[in-house]
Scaffold this motif. Sequence first.
Motif, PDB file in Angstrom:
ATOM      1  N   VAL A 176       0.854  -1.187   0.000  1.00  0.00           N
ATOM      2  CA  VAL A 176       0.000   0.000   0.000  1.00  0.00           C
ATOM      3  C   VAL A 176       0.888   1.234   0.000  1.00  0.00           C
ATOM      4  O   VAL A 176       1.911   1.274   0.691  1.00  0.00           O
ATOM      5  CB  VAL A 176      -0.926   0.011   1.236  1.00  0.00           C
ATOM      6  N   ARG A 177       0.508   2.246  -0.759  1.00  0.00           N
ATOM      7  CA  ARG A 177       1.310   3.473  -0.812  1.00  0.00           C
ATOM      8  C   ARG A 177       1.282   4.184   0.544  1.00  0.00           C
ATOM      9  O   ARG A 177       0.468   3.889   1.410  1.00  0.00           O
ATOM     10  CB  ARG A 177       0.788   4.393  -1.909  1.00  0.00           C
ATOM     11  N   VAL A 285     -11.933   7.010   2.950  1.00  0.00           N
ATOM     12  CA  VAL A 285     -12.129   5.677   2.369  1.00  0.00           C
ATOM     13  C   VAL A 285     -13.590   5.300   2.545  1.00  0.00           C
ATOM     14  O   VAL A 285     -14.273   5.776   3.451  1.00  0.00           O
ATOM     15  CB  VAL A 285     -11.223   4.611   3.042  1.00  0.00           C
ATOM     16  N   ASP A 312      -8.995   7.190  -0.827  1.00  0.00           N
ATOM     17  CA  ASP A 312      -9.729   6.521  -1.898  1.00  0.00           C
ATOM     18  C   ASP A 312      -9.068   5.217  -2.348  1.00  0.00           C
ATOM     19  O   ASP A 312      -9.329   4.739  -3.449  1.00  0.00           O
ATOM     20  CB  ASP A 312      -9.872   7.465  -3.108  1.00  0.00           C
ATOM     21  N   HIS A 313      -8.235   4.643  -1.486  1.00  0.00           N
ATOM     22  CA  HIS A 313      -7.498   3.437  -1.874  1.00  0.00           C
ATOM     23  C   HIS A 313      -7.598   2.331  -0.824  1.00  0.00           C
ATOM     24  O   HIS A 313      -8.045   1.225  -1.128  1.00  0.00           O
ATOM     25  CB  HIS A 313      -6.037   3.790  -2.140  1.00  0.00           C
ATOM     26  N   SER A 338      -9.729  -2.617   1.768  1.00  0.00           N
ATOM     27  CA  SER A 338      -9.775  -1.881   0.507  1.00  0.00           C
ATOM     28  C   SER A 338     -10.937  -0.898   0.493  1.00  0.00           C
ATOM     29  O   SER A 338     -11.997  -1.154   1.084  1.00  0.00           O
ATOM     30  CB  SER A 338      -9.917  -2.854  -0.671  1.00  0.00           C
ATOM     31  N   SER A 339     -10.743   0.203  -0.191  1.00  0.00           N
ATOM     32  CA  SER A 339     -11.781   1.219  -0.309  1.00  0.00           C
ATOM     33  C   SER A 339     -12.574   1.035  -1.600  1.00  0.00           C
ATOM     34  O   SER A 339     -12.010   0.701  -2.648  1.00  0.00           O
ATOM     35  CB  SER A 339     -11.153   2.623  -0.288  1.00  0.00           C
ATOM     36  N   SER A 341     -14.628   2.572  -4.748  1.00  0.00           N
ATOM     37  CA  SER A 341     -14.467   3.801  -5.519  1.00  0.00           C
ATOM     38  C   SER A 341     -15.572   4.786  -5.173  1.00  0.00           C
ATOM     39  O   SER A 341     -16.689   4.393  -4.772  1.00  0.00           O
ATOM     40  CB  SER A 341     -14.507   3.487  -7.019  1.00  0.00           C
TER      41      SER A 341
END
Length: 342
Positions: A176-177, A285, A312-313, A338-339, A341
């Motif tokens: 994950v970033r 999220v 949003d990720h 996880s998010s 969209s």
Amino acid sequence: MRFKTSIRNIQTFSKLTASLSSLGKVAWVRLDDLNVRFTIIPETGTQVWASLSIDSIFEDYTIQSNAENNAINLELPLPPLHRALKSAINASSASIRLTKRDGVPVLSLTIITNTISSGNTANGFLNGASQDPFGDNAFREQDLNAGREREAVVTQDIPVRVLTADSVEGIHEPRVREPDAHIILPSLIQLKAISDRFTKLASATSTGAIRSGGANNIPKLELSANMHGSLRLSISTDALNISSVWTGLTNPLLDPNQVNPDGEGLEDHPSTLLRERGPDAWSTVRIDGRDWGKVLSVGRLGGRVIACFADDHALILYVYLANYEDGTDESVLTYYISSFSA
């Protein structure tokens, strides 16, 4: 291959398995000289990567295998383990060992409980005599062992699969970033109560589409954090739009050496940039309300919880459990969510 240990804290272990089994029925368990790891990777929903210090749940820990660090990898069904541990809550001691039954590998949980043996006490004799003082049973021979403590031993076997090192070599935590926001969450018990309430309201006020179970129509909670100590939980449908906000929370400082191995500063880190934008800048999220409620069941274990928001990720939760002896944060449960969209 050998594994045997006593359970130091049965209640904590039981709460842990209860929380994990709500998210997945099967866990990958890695035992070695250094720690104990539980990993849940369901087809859909939240992944859990738990790394526990040995002393947090076990003592008299013995492990031996041909692998590095004496590692043993198991595929373990969580519901049977949790049921076995629940039956051991009031035990005086409990132990686990890896063995075989009819050629099938099992984790054998042995529970020892001290009970008071039954017998004819003086009170029972007097009660009987008062009912019929001249009857044949007015004077009875007493059991000299009455009231003595007895030891009850119960063994329960949980079937497992022993996995080779090669079969688990490719399993790794999601990448994950760097997060845009990180914040210490308020009480998970309080947060769960409000989250569950929002999810129920959304389900009750939505059309039949949600009740049909479509993936695009599940109740979605929107969770947001800023870098000025605020957390916001909200949900919006055609019939309602509600939110709850917490303020005065803590945004923990990042360790530059963990973010940048070269020791460079954090001036360009996403969380620094979000902080500079002020309290009206949020990282958000959107998550499955029902799945989120299961995640928050980890609140029964206590501990400090840091939430990291990749806008949003994804949402990553780090649940730190205090070490049994010295109170250090050596055990951590990591949740990857996880998010949806926008």
